[in-house]
Design a protein around this motif. Structure first.
Motif, PDB file in Angstrom:
ATOM      1  N   UNK A 660      13.125  61.819  33.142  1.00  0.00           N
ATOM      2  CA  UNK A 660      12.213  61.090  32.267  1.00  0.00           C
ATOM      3  C   UNK A 660      11.719  61.975  31.134  1.00  0.00           C
ATOM      4  N   UNK A 661      11.554  61.324  29.980  1.00  0.00           N
ATOM      5  CA  UNK A 661      10.885  62.013  28.881  1.00  0.00           C
ATOM      6  C   UNK A 661       9.367  61.881  29.087  1.00  0.00           C
ATOM      7  N   UNK A 662       8.682  62.927  28.690  1.00  0.00           N
ATOM      8  CA  UNK A 662       7.212  62.917  28.809  1.00  0.00           C
ATOM      9  C   UNK A 662       6.627  63.568  27.564  1.00  0.00           C
ATOM     10  N   UNK A 663       5.296  63.491  27.481  1.00  0.00           N
ATOM     11  CA  UNK A 663       4.589  64.180  26.402  1.00  0.00           C
ATOM     12  C   UNK A 663       3.263  64.669  26.954  1.00  0.00           C
ATOM     13  N   UNK A 664       2.518  65.384  26.119  1.00  0.00           N
ATOM     14  CA  UNK A 664       1.334  66.065  26.621  1.00  0.00           C
ATOM     15  C   UNK A 664       0.197  65.128  26.981  1.00  0.00           C
ATOM     16  N   UNK A 665       0.352  63.843  26.660  1.00  0.00           N
ATOM     17  CA  UNK A 665      -0.696  62.893  27.039  1.00  0.00           C
ATOM     18  C   UNK A 665      -0.494  62.339  28.452  1.00  0.00           C
ATOM     19  N   UNK A 666       0.720  62.544  28.981  1.00  0.00           N
ATOM     20  CA  UNK A 666       0.979  62.028  30.321  1.00  0.00           C
ATOM     21  C   UNK A 666       1.509  63.087  31.278  1.00  0.00           C
ATOM     22  N   UNK A 667       1.713  64.314  30.776  1.00  0.00           N
ATOM     23  CA  UNK A 667       2.261  65.366  31.637  1.00  0.00           C
ATOM     24  C   UNK A 667       1.790  66.716  31.113  1.00  0.00           C
ATOM     25  N   UNK A 668       1.264  67.554  32.013  1.00  0.00           N
ATOM     26  CA  UNK A 668       0.863  68.904  31.587  1.00  0.00           C
ATOM     27  C   UNK A 668       2.053  69.674  31.030  1.00  0.00           C
ATOM     28  N   UNK A 669       1.823  70.442  29.999  1.00  0.00           N
ATOM     29  CA  UNK A 669       2.899  71.205  29.359  1.00  0.00           C
ATOM     30  C   UNK A 669       3.529  72.183  30.339  1.00  0.00           C
ATOM     31  N   UNK A 670       2.723  72.692  31.251  1.00  0.00           N
ATOM     32  CA  UNK A 670       3.226  73.681  32.204  1.00  0.00           C
ATOM     33  C   UNK A 670       4.261  73.099  33.153  1.00  0.00           C
ATOM     34  N   UNK A 671       4.269  71.770  33.307  1.00  0.00           N
ATOM     35  CA  UNK A 671       5.217  71.137  34.209  1.00  0.00           C
ATOM     36  C   UNK A 671       6.427  70.566  33.470  1.00  0.00           C
ATOM     37  N   UNK A 672       6.460  70.724  32.184  1.00  0.00           N
ATOM     38  CA  UNK A 672       7.587  70.189  31.406  1.00  0.00           C
ATOM     39  C   UNK A 672       8.749  71.181  31.373  1.00  0.00           C
ATOM     40  N   UNK A 673       9.944  70.633  31.226  1.00  0.00           N
ATOM     41  CA  UNK A 673      11.117  71.450  30.881  1.00  0.00           C
ATOM     42  C   UNK A 673      11.631  70.974  29.527  1.00  0.00           C
ATOM     43  N   UNK A 674      12.083  71.929  28.715  1.00  0.00           N
ATOM     44  CA  UNK A 674      12.438  71.624  27.329  1.00  0.00           C
ATOM     45  C   UNK A 674      13.945  71.837  27.133  1.00  0.00           C
ATOM     46  N   UNK A 675      14.584  70.818  26.625  1.00  0.00           N
ATOM     47  CA  UNK A 675      16.040  70.881  26.440  1.00  0.00           C
ATOM     48  C   UNK A 675      16.418  70.403  25.033  1.00  0.00           C
ATOM     49  N   UNK A 676      17.499  71.048  24.493  1.00  0.00           N
ATOM     50  CA  UNK A 676      18.076  70.573  23.229  1.00  0.00           C
ATOM     51  C   UNK A 676      19.049  69.447  23.552  1.00  0.00           C
ATOM     52  N   UNK A 677      18.892  68.307  22.877  1.00  0.00           N
ATOM     53  CA  UNK A 677      19.677  67.115  23.212  1.00  0.00           C
ATOM     54  C   UNK A 677      20.407  66.608  21.970  1.00  0.00           C
ATOM     55  N   UNK A 678      21.682  66.295  22.173  1.00  0.00           N
ATOM     56  CA  UNK A 678      22.517  65.751  21.084  1.00  0.00           C
ATOM     57  C   UNK A 678      22.296  64.239  21.031  1.00  0.00           C
ATOM     58  N   UNK A 679      21.649  63.781  19.944  1.00  0.00           N
ATOM     59  CA  UNK A 679      21.248  62.377  19.848  1.00  0.00           C
ATOM     60  C   UNK A 679      21.787  61.790  18.544  1.00  0.00           C
TER      61      UNK A 679
END
Length: 818
Positions: A660-679
């Motif tokens: 799932x995609x998330x953002x800082x309003x629904x998920x703490x930044x510390x729990x996010x993983x960041x990936x480069x995506x070809x869109x």
């Protein structure tokens, strides 16, 4: 009176002053006349019409046109071969190099013989006197005429050397029938140039002007042979021939009836003859053609033409340019050289403008690389598109979403090509083509529009082949050399390749373009040619005009550029007439012939590393690396300012599961993983994933992250395929008199999402999975609005035009086939 005065001074003194001056001027005038007579060359009115001849680079005859008076009279020769000169002087005038135009011993001998026989047997004429006689049209032989010949011969010797007099004789002497001149006779009787004649052949032609009728087949052949053999015996006695050479010479047979002259390049001869004013009425065209290559190329064209004729395809042409010398090596203007009906075989199709098809695409590709607007690896959109009533389509009616520029070129895809030209500019590209030597672009850019790249313009086989030859020459340029101007190849030895406008490409951009053309699929091989080390590398491109009227194939190696055109001179289209099916087989047969004859054929162009620099590109899309995309090193031209960063790579923020995609309003930044995506944009992604199974759609937002305003509008998942923004739509009238429906089409990144359709703020319905909607609309302007379940929106403005029949300007060039 004047003579008496000169010898009687007393008489001169008693004359009046007026008469003295008269006598003075009479004497001066008489002396001046005598001086003028002797010191000025005699007039030689050799003004009869000449044949026009075509020679290859080594002087071999390729063809000739008979003179307007129906005589085969070749232009003056440059030199008289030694064998013929020896035979001629020994037979006609053995003291030719000793006398000054008149041989008194020969005249005395002639008088003696004539008195002994009681009739004229010998005239005692020297070769110089015979030249005078030929120049005066062979007047009736009288004593007065002989005295004129003597006087004029003496004058001729004062102003011309012996070699010049021999050339005059050899050029204008009669050799039987309508054959005039040594060179003409050599080709008509023996099928080769005078320099290649044997002693026996030279002797035959030396005795022939003395009795031209002896060459007639079946008549007086024995007399001719006796004359020839007597001359050969004389040459042996004079030690010009050794005994063995003499025995071999007398065994040689006499020629039969005159041979037909070669017709190896009839269309080129016609073209040059028609342009004779440009060449100052030249009658001898020394070309750069190779006779052997010309013959074999003509044979290849004829063999294929016989097969194509069964399909209703009558005409074809081929041109071969040497990339190193920039000279033309073969010129086949049509499949045949004789008109048999309405097929147009008499037309030189190398010089006729025809629809260019896809042949200009590599030039656009090269110039966009040079300008820094694309790279071979750059993705170009391949989705349905419409430009002001013009809708390009690919030859296979398919869409690939996004395709690398080099693949679009190799597959000759029309939609990417139109998109690229729209980006580059029609006027700008037209200027590039004209500077490279394309001479048929006479209309303003707006008249061509984007069809310029798809066959909307006309070009000659000469111009198109020249464009590719310039690319090849530039791509193979060594580091120590420079190419400042585009070149126009030359056909004539006395001319050099003409410099055109300054070069607008670098060796690197030319090399990269030819590399892309290596990937064009060859007919019947499916790429297997790459698996054999002995296979010849050829950069090549095909083209087919709208309506299947013209088929092109242009190929390039380091040594040669070959251009082939196939079609009907009448412009009639044929369903099977495509570049791949009809022109390409001819092209590869010609290259096979070239390879067989070339001892030093280079394998391929060496990469111009000295003209390139290295940058980092995103591997997925060929743009500058950004947002952590997987990058690769890539060489581009030094002069290219490619500065486009990847628009298709975004950094996504995912939850710990990665689903799932998330953002800082629904998920703490510390729990996010960041990936480069070809869109890719939704419309491109829809088609792209049909050809690339590994393409991954972006993960959806987690439901708790979909509150209003929490998601950036830049991630809009909706894309409208049809209509495009500002489209003008024609609705045809059906047979029942009612107007048809308009079919709208859209794509959602998540196909199962429901889309709600609104036109002019009125709800029209909803779709799921397959987002298409057909509706009846009145003429006028309308607004289409699409909304999905997450409140994403897309809007298009379009106009319905009230017409029963689609305007022809909306027709696509869908028949453009690679």
């Amino acid at each position: 009176m004047a003579i008496k005065v000169l010898y009687n001074p007393t008489m001169f003194r008693i004359l009046s002053l007026k008469r003295r001056w008269a006598i003075f001027f009479l004497i001066i005038g008489f002396g001046g006349a005598i001086r003028f007579f002797w010191l000025s060359p005699p007039a030689l009115p050799f003004d009869k019409p000449l044949s026009t001849i075509l020679l290859d680079r080594q002087g071999a005859l390729l063809g000739a046109h008979i003179a307007s008076d129906q005589q085969w009279r070749f232009p003056p020769i440059e030199n008289v071969p030694d064998k013929f000169a020896t035979c001629l002087t020994q037979f006609e005038d053995k003291r030719f190099y000793e006398h000054r135009g008149v041989d008194l011993l020969a005249i005395a001998r002639a008088i003696k013989l004539n008195l002994q026989h009681g009739k004229v047997i010998s005239g005692g004429s020297t070769l110089t006197m015979q030249v005078i006689r030929l120049s005066r049209g062979n007047p009736q032989r009288t004593l007065l005429e002989k005295l004129k010949e003597v006087m004029l011969a003496l004058r001729l010797e004062l102003h011309h050397n012996k070699q010049e007099i021999l050339k005059l004789y050899a050029t204008h002497a009669p050799f039987g029938g309508n054959i005039v001149g040594l060179e003409t006779a050599s080709w008509r009787y023996f099928g080769r140039s005078p320099e290649q004649l044997s002693w026996a052949e030279s002797a035959t032609l030396a005795v022939l002007p003395n009795s031209p009728a002896l060459i007639h087949p079946g008549r007086a052949r024995l007399a001719l042979k006796k004359k020839r053999d007597a001359l050969l015996k004389k040459l042996r006695d004079q030690t010009y021939l050794d005994p063995l050479s003499y025995q071999l010479a007398i065994e040689e047979p006499l020629p039969d009836k005159p041979q037909a002259l070669p017709r190896l390049a009839p269309h080129l001869l016609d073209t040059l003859s028609a342009k004779s004013r440009l060449f100052r009425k030249t009658h001898r065209f020394m070309t750069t053609l190779d006779k052997s290559l010309q013959q074999e190329t003509s044979q290849i064209i004829r063999l294929h033409a016989e097969k194509l004729r069964l399909q209703g395809i009558y005409n074809s042409a081929a041109l071969i340019i040497d990339n190193r010398s920039f000279t033309v090596k073969a010129y086949v203007g049509n499949a045949r050289d004789q008109q048999t009906g309405q097929e147009g075989y008499a037309i030189d199709l190398i010089q006729r403008p025809r629809s260019t098809g896809s042949t200009l695409k590599p030039l656009l590709f090269a110039h966009m690389i040079q300008a820094g607007e694309i790279l071979p690896e750059t993705l170009v959109a391949d989705v349905p598109v419409r430009y002001a009533g013009f809708r390009p389509q690919n030859y296979d009616r398919q869409y690939r979403g996004a395709v690398r520029a080099k693949e679009a070129l190799a597959r000759s895809l029309n939609i990417p090509a139109a998109n690229m030209l729209s980006q580059y500019g029609v006027g700008r590209f037209q200027d590039n083509l004209k500077s490279m030597g394309m001479s048929s672009l006479h209309r303003p850019p707006k008249n061509y529009g984007l069809t310029l790249i798809l066959g909307g313009a006309e070009g000659t086989l000469w111009d198109i082949t020249q464009l590719y030859a310039n690319l090849a020459r530039l791509a193979g340029l060594p580091r120590q050399e420079r190419m400042n101007n585009w070149l126009k190849p030359t056909l004539l030895q006395q001319q050099k390749a003409t410099a055109l406008k300054p070069v607008s490409l670098s060796p690197a951009s030319a090399w990269m373009s030819l590399q892309a053309l290596l990937e064009v699929t060859r007919p019947g091989t499916d790429g297997y040619w790459k698996k054999f080390s002995s296979s010849q590398k050829i950069a090549w491109k095909t083209g087919t005009s709208f309506g299947q009227r013209d088929a092109w194939a242009i190929g390039v190696t380091p040594s040669y550029t070959v251009g082939v055109w196939v079609g009907n001179a009448s412009g009639a289209g044929v369903a099977e007439l495509t570049g791949v099916k009809t022109a390409a087989p001819v092209l590869f047969d010609i290259f096979n012939r070239l390879r067989a004859s070339s001892d030093n054929e280079a394998g391929w162009f060496k990469k111009p590393q000295w003209a390139m620099k290295t940058i980092q590109l995103c591997k997925n899309d060929g743009y500058l690396a950004v947002n952590g995309c997987r990058s690769v090193s890539y060489d581009i031209p030094n002069g290219s300012f490619f500065d486009k960063v990847s628009p298709y790579h975004r950094r996504l923020h995912l939850d710990t599961t990665g689903r799932w995609q998330v953002h800082n309003r629904c998920e703490p930044v510390s729990k996010m993983q960041h990936r480069s995506w070809f869109i890719l944009p939704p419309d491109q992604a829809y088609y792209y994933q049909q050809h690339h199974a590994n393409y991954r759609n972006t993960p959806p937002f987690r439901p708790d992250c979909l509150s209003p305003g929490s998601v950036s509008s830049s991630s809009n998942p909706i894309s409208v395929i049809y209509p495009t923004q500002g489209a003008q739509i024609y609705i045809p009238i059906k047979l029942d008199g009612k107007s048809g429906k308009v079919v709208f089409r859209a794509i959602h990144r998540e196909p199962e999402t429901r889309l709600f359709w609104h036109i002019d703020q009125q709800f029209m319905g909803s779709t799921q999975t397959f987002h298409q909607l057909a509706v009846w609309l009145k003429a006028g302007k309308h607004i289409l609005t699409l909304v999905d379940e997450a409140n994403y929106q897309q809007t298009r403005t379009f106009t319905i035009l009230p017409t029963a029949n689609p305007d022809t300007t909306t027709a696509s060039l869908s028949s453009e086939i690679p």
